[in-house]
Scaffold this motif. Structure first.
Motif, PDB file in Angstrom:
ATOM      1  N   ILE A 156      37.979   1.858 -38.675  1.00 36.14           N
ATOM      2  CA  ILE A 156      36.992   2.546 -39.501  1.00 36.14           C
ATOM      3  C   ILE A 156      36.402   1.547 -40.477  1.00 36.14           C
ATOM      4  N   PHE A 157      35.078   1.509 -40.568  1.00 37.68           N
ATOM      5  CA  PHE A 157      34.397   0.492 -41.377  1.00 37.68           C
ATOM      6  C   PHE A 157      33.337   1.156 -42.260  1.00 37.68           C
ATOM      7  N   GLU A 158      33.169   0.625 -43.463  1.00 38.12           N
ATOM      8  CA  GLU A 158      32.132   1.085 -44.380  1.00 38.12           C
ATOM      9  C   GLU A 158      30.906   0.194 -44.254  1.00 38.12           C
ATOM     10  N   PHE A 159      29.745   0.821 -44.176  1.00 43.68           N
ATOM     11  CA  PHE A 159      28.487   0.086 -44.181  1.00 43.68           C
ATOM     12  C   PHE A 159      27.499   0.853 -45.040  1.00 43.68           C
ATOM     13  N   GLU A 160      27.210   0.306 -46.218  1.00 44.15           N
ATOM     14  CA  GLU A 160      26.319   0.964 -47.171  1.00 44.15           C
ATOM     15  C   GLU A 160      26.784   2.404 -47.422  1.00 44.15           C
ATOM     16  N   ASN A 161      25.949   3.402 -47.171  1.00 43.57           N
ATOM     17  CA  ASN A 161      26.358   4.786 -47.420  1.00 43.57           C
ATOM     18  C   ASN A 161      26.919   5.472 -46.176  1.00 43.57           C
ATOM     19  N   TYR A 162      27.401   4.674 -45.244  1.00 41.96           N
ATOM     20  CA  TYR A 162      27.872   5.222 -43.975  1.00 41.96           C
ATOM     21  C   TYR A 162      29.289   4.754 -43.655  1.00 41.96           C
ATOM     22  N   ILE A 163      29.909   5.486 -42.760  1.00 40.09           N
ATOM     23  CA  ILE A 163      31.199   5.096 -42.197  1.00 40.09           C
ATOM     24  C   ILE A 163      31.031   4.998 -40.694  1.00 40.09           C
ATOM     25  N   VAL A 164      31.468   3.873 -40.136  1.00 35.38           N
ATOM     26  CA  VAL A 164      31.392   3.646 -38.693  1.00 35.38           C
ATOM     27  C   VAL A 164      32.810   3.608 -38.145  1.00 35.38           C
ATOM     28  N   GLN A 165      33.055   4.415 -37.133  1.00 35.69           N
ATOM     29  CA  GLN A 165      34.380   4.470 -36.522  1.00 35.69           C
ATOM     30  C   GLN A 165      34.283   3.999 -35.072  1.00 35.69           C
TER      31      GLN A 165
END
Length: 438
Positions: free
Chosen positions: A324-333
């Motif tokens: 799970i990764f944070e990118f700006e105002n999003y979370i990418v799984q």
């Protein structure tokens, strides 16, 4: 309580299958497991208790794991226990994501389409009161849904008092989470200090608020269906027809505006919506700031959103494994799965399945990016040309979130996957993009 759960199983036709119960060793999940166990033969259900250790309350968690094993042994059912990785961020948001990932993992492991969660009437009431205090819309008045995707909540109409009495009559012990008494958490403050004051005014306030929730759900369904019909007529390619919008009654306009600006306003209350509605009515070629990043624009008989700064962000997240990764105002799984789903996501969804080879990057577009749109068999083209051909507006181009392997784009989130990275049976990863919870 048994009758309540039995009626719930009949309502959703849950029978002849494996059911996962999100188990915490607390009173709610213990009661739910006992009741489902009582009904398992009648509905031909196989129970799996799923306990997830967040790794925050070390000693308590050890005892809870042991309790779960013994409880499963008592019910003669299966159990599955997993623990969060040590590097998991200690935030409620990440804990929730990891917990639900665990539930989905358990459901797949046991070939289940049903995960029971033990939220009760008290949880539902506390959620509604919290939203009322913080500010909410009629949508928020619906509180916790009884069903969402694979998740079901059979005890949502059952009070904590009923649950505790049930456990007492059945001589069933349980464990208590020590953090539930910490009033720095707002829900605990509502539970321990605010709701007792409600009882002084109306001892039956739980039933009154529950009726409000039920009425809100019924009313919201009617409203949503009606508004959806109108939106389909006046919204195209993310833009509202200005003339059609201004011809509507104000309450309908505010509903449409509320949906259109769902995650764009810090305070999405009626006063702010009326202010923006007035701006739309009184302008034909202008813009107004929504937040530090976006404008609401009225131009050429259209109402739409535009980025406040079209400069492309250079933010980049490097990925060398699934997670799970944070990118700006999003979370990418990103997680590996055993097989490609039979129903493949549509291009405009924020989920896809790809064949991936790490390392990768999550970023916005850069000069020199190449892309091989799914279905194109003749190599890559310039990403810029693809976006021009798709008639993507400049502001939207700059905000697109990309999953890339060097300069080759694997996925344009919510738009298209790459032919070169399409999933195969030997190498398949599920990639999800979601906005952070506010």
């Amino acid at each position: 309580m048994i009758k309540t759960v039995e009626d719930f199983l009949k309502l959703y036709d849950i029978r002849n299958q494996n059911v996962v119960i999100g188990f915490s060793s607390g009173p709610d999940s213990c009661a739910l497991a006992l009741i489902v166990n009582e009904l398992k033969e009648k509905f031909n259900l196989n129970i799996i208790l799923a306990y997830f250790n967040h790794g925050w309350r070390v000693e308590e968690a050890k005892k809870e794991e042991e309790f779960t094993k013994n409880f499963a042994k008592k019910l003669n059912c299966e159990f599955f226990i997993d623990k969060a990785p040590k590097n998991l961020k200690k935030t409620e948001e990440f804990a929730r994501l990891k917990r639900y990932e665990f539930f989905e993992k358990t459901a797949k492991k046991y070939n289940s389409k049903v995960v029971f969660l033990a939220h009760n009437k008290n949880d539902n009431i506390e959620t509604l009161v919290y939203r009322l205090i913080k500010g909410t819309s009629t949508i928020g008045l619906m509180s916790i849904p009884s069903k969402r995707d694979i998740y079901y909540r059979p005890l949502l109409s059952t009070s904590k008092e009923e649950i505790l009495n049930f456990l007492d009559k059945n001589n069933q012990n349980y464990m208590l989470d020590s953090s539930n008494s910490d009033e720095k958490y707002k829900r605990n403050l509502i539970r321990n200090k605010i709701l007792p004051k409600f009882a002084e005014i109306n001892p039956n306030y739980f039933d009154s608020i529950e009726n409000l929730i039920k009425n809100s759900i019924a009313t919201r369904k009617i409203v949503d269906n009606y508004i959806k019909e109108i939106e389909n007529k006046i919204i195209s390619d993310g833009k509202i027809n200005h003339q059609s919008y201004t011809a509507l009654d104000i309450e309908i306009r505010l509903e449409i505006l509320n949906n259109f600006l769902y995650d764009k306003l810090k305070y999405r209350n009626r006063a702010n919506l009326i202010k923006l509605d007035s701006f739309i009515l009184n302008n034909e070629n202008s813009k107004t700031s929504l937040n530090k990043d976006e404008f609401l624009v009225v131009k050429n008989n259209k109402i739409y959103l535009r980025k406040a700064n079209s400069k492309i962000s250079k933010n980049t997240v490097n990925i060398d494994k699934e997670g799970i990764f944070e990118f700006e105002n999003y979370i990418v799984q990103i997680k590996k799965v055993k097989s490609i789903p039979t129903t493949f996501p549509k291009d405009n969804e924020n989920i896809c399945y790809l064949s991936l080879d790490f390392p990768l990057e999550i970023r916005h577009r850069e000069n020199g990016d190449k892309f091989s749109p799914y279905g194109l068999k003749q190599g890559s083209i310039k990403l810029k040309d693809y976006l021009i051909n798709r008639k993507i507006e400049q502001d939207k181009k700059d905000s697109l979130i990309l999953l890339s392997k060097n300069k080759e784009i694997c996925w344009i989130a919510g738009l298209k996957i790459s032919e070169k990275f399409k999933a195969n049976s030997e190498n398949c990863y599920e990639v999800k993009l979601a906005q952070k919870c506010k």
